[in-house]
Design an enzyme around this catalytic site. Structure first.
Site, PDB file in Angstrom:
ATOM      1  CB  CYS A 138      -0.929  -0.038   1.212  1.00 32.20           C
ATOM      2  SG  CYS A 138      -2.139   1.304   1.260  1.00 32.20           S
ATOM      3  CB  CYS A 139       3.877   2.226   1.991  1.00 33.26           C
ATOM      4  SG  CYS A 139       3.294   2.545   3.673  1.00 33.26           S
ATOM      5  CB  CYS A 220      -2.185   7.107   5.738  1.00 31.88           C
ATOM      6  SG  CYS A 220      -1.268   7.395   4.225  1.00 31.88           S
ATOM      7  CB  CYS A 223      -1.089   3.874   8.853  1.00 27.91           C
ATOM      8  SG  CYS A 223      -1.703   2.708   7.627  1.00 27.91           S
ATOM      9  CB  CYS A 248      11.487 -12.241  21.853  1.00 32.85           C
ATOM     10  SG  CYS A 248      10.350 -13.019  20.710  1.00 32.85           S
TER      11      CYS A 248
HETATM   12 FE1  SF4 Z   1      -1.325   2.741   2.931  1.00 37.18          FE
HETATM   13 FE2  SF4 Z   1      -1.063   3.139   5.570  1.00 37.18          FE
HETATM   14 FE3  SF4 Z   1       1.086   3.239   3.933  1.00 37.18          FE
HETATM   15 FE4  SF4 Z   1      -0.780   5.160   3.914  1.00 37.18          FE
HETATM   16  S1  SF4 Z   1       0.647   4.636   5.598  1.00 37.18           S
HETATM   17  S2  SF4 Z   1       0.149   4.270   2.146  1.00 37.18           S
HETATM   18  S3  SF4 Z   1      -2.677   3.959   4.204  1.00 37.18           S
HETATM   19  S4  SF4 Z   1      -0.224   1.446   4.406  1.00 37.18           S
END
Ligand code: SF4
Ligand code: ADX
Length: 316
Positions: A138-139, A220, A223, A248
Site C-alpha cells: 500500500c505504501c 495516513c 495508520c 522478543c
Molecule cells: Fe497505505 Fe497506511 Fe502506507 Fe498510507 S501509511 S500508504 S494507508 S499502508
C-alpha cells in the site's frame, strides 16, 4: 541522540488538552545556532541545486517549519506533498493555508488511480492491517510511486527527518545520497521537538490540528493514532505491527520472514526502541497493542537510514 526534549515525559497530567505549542515549545541552548545552520543549509542548497531542488512535505510540524523558512527567506524552493488518498482532512487543510499564509504553491502528487482501485479490489480497504507485505505494498503504490514522479528531474530533495525521531534516525546526517542518485537534505537533522514547536510558536506557523491531539508523527489516517504519554515519538504509526516484539522483538525483527515478504525487506532491521518519549516514569501508556518495533516504522521513503543502521551494527 539528544534526550533534551523527551517532551511528553515532561507533561504534567493537567496538560492534556493543551495545544502542542503550549506543551512542547521551549527555547533551549543552541536553538539560535541550529536555526541559523538550517537557514544556511537551505540557502546553500537553493543556490547549488536551483530548480532541481524540492521540499517533500508531509505537512507535519517539521515540514511546516521548513516550508516557513523557505517562504520567509524567499528561497524559491519548490514544495510538494504526496497525497496518498488516505490523509486526514486536517492534513489536507494545510495545503490552502500554505498557499494563503505563506504564499507558496504546494504541488500535490497522488497515486495512480487504477493501481489503487486494483489494490483495494484485490486486497481490501483494510489490507494494511493484514500483513507487513500488504502494508508495504500500500505504501509503495500510494507513496513511493508518486514520490518517484515528484523527484523526477530533481537532483536534491529536502526532508524533515530529525535524529531525535527514532533510533533508526539517530544518525541522520544533514546531507546524504538517497540511493537513487539524488542528494537528500535533512536540514532539521539536529533539531529537537522543543525546537520545532518553539519555531512554530514564535513565527506563527500554521500546523496540523492533529498535533494538538497527541499525534506527534502523522501519516495516513488508517495508520496513525494518538500516542499515550511516555510513548515513543513514532509509536502511533503502524502501531499494530510486530506485536510479538513486545516479548522478543529485538530477535524477531531480524527475521527476514517476519520483516517482510515483499519489497520491504530492506526496512526490516532492528534497533532498540527506547526512544525519546519512552520515559520509565510514565505509567499510563496502553500496554496492549502498543508494541513498537522501530524497524517497521518506516514506509520506505527513507530506506537509507535503515540500511546504514544495519551496516553499522546499530541494531541491538
Ligand atoms: Fe497505505 Fe497506511 Fe502506507 Fe498510507 S501509511 S500508504 S494507508 S499502508
Ligand atoms: S515516513 O515514514 O512517513 O516517511 P515521517 O512521517 O516521519 O516518516 O516523514 C519523514 C519525512 O518524509 C518528512 O519530513 C517528509 O520530508 C517526508 N514525507 C513523509 N510523508 C510525506 C508525504 N505524504 N508527502 C511528502 N513527503 C513526505
Amino acid at each position: 541522540m539528544s534526550q533534551e526534549s523527551s517532551s511528553l515525559s515532561f507533561l504534567p497530567g493537567s496538560s492534556v488538552g493543551s495545544s502542542a505549542a503550549a506543551l512542547y515549545a521551549r527555547e533551549t541552548a543552541g536553538y539560535q545556532a541550529r536555526l541559523a545552520k538550517s537557514i544556511e543549509l537551505l540557502r546553500h542548497a537553493a543556490a547549488a541545486y536551483g530548480p532541481a531542488l524540492i521540499q517533500s512535505t508531509s505537512l507535519g510540524a517539521e515540514d511546516m517549519v521548513i516550508t516557513d523558512l523557505i517562504a520567509r527567506h524567499g528561497l524559491g524552493i519548490a514544495v510538494a506533498t504526496l497525497d496518498t488518498g488516505k490523509l486526514h482532512a486536517e492534513t489536507l487543510a494545510l495545503i490552502p493555508q500554505i498557499e494563503a499564509r505563506l504564499g507558496l504553491q504546494v504541488a500535490v502528487f497522488k497515486p495512480v488511480e487504477e493501481q489503487v482501485v486494483h489494490f483495494v479490489r484485490t486486497s481490501g480497504e483494510r489490507a494494511m492491517y493484514e500483513s507487513l507485505a500488504l502494508r508495504k505494498a500500500c505504501c509503495a503504490l500510494r507513496k513511493l510511486e508518486p514520490l518517484s514522479r515528484m523527484l523526477a528531474g530533481r537532483t536534491a530533495w529536502i526532508t524533515g527527518l530529525r535524529r531525535e525521531q527514532s533510533l533508526n534516525r539517530a544518525d541522520v546526517p544533514f546531507s546524504e545520497p538517497d540511493g537513487q542518485g539524488r542528494i537528500k537534505l535533512n536540514v532539521l537533522a539536529e533539531w529537537s521537538w522543543a525546537d520545532v514547536w518553539h519555531y512554530i510558536e514564535t513565527n506563527g506557523v500554521p500546523y496540523n490540528a492533529l498535533h494538538d491531539q497527541f499525534m506527534p508523527s502523522i501519516g495516513c489516517e488508517p495508520c496513525t493514532r494518538a500516542i499515550a504519554v511516555g510513548e515513543d515519538f513514532r509509536a502511533g504509526r503502524w502501531w499494530w505491527e510486530n506485536d510479538g516484539a513486545k516479548e522478543c522483538g529485538l530477535h524477531k525483527s531480524h527475521s527476514p520472514a517476519q520483516a517482510g515478504d515483499s519489497q520491504a525487506e530492506a526496512d526490516g532491521h532492528s534497533v532498540s526502541a527506547q526512544a525519546n518519549f519512552g520515559s520509565a516514569e510514565v505509567k499510563d501508556a496502553d500496554a496492549s497493542g502498543r508494541s513498537q518495533d522501530e524497524n517497521a516504522k518506516e514506509c520506505g521513503l527513507h530506506k537509507a537510514h535503515l540500511n546504514e543502521a544495519l551496516n553499522s551494527g546499530a541494531h541491538a
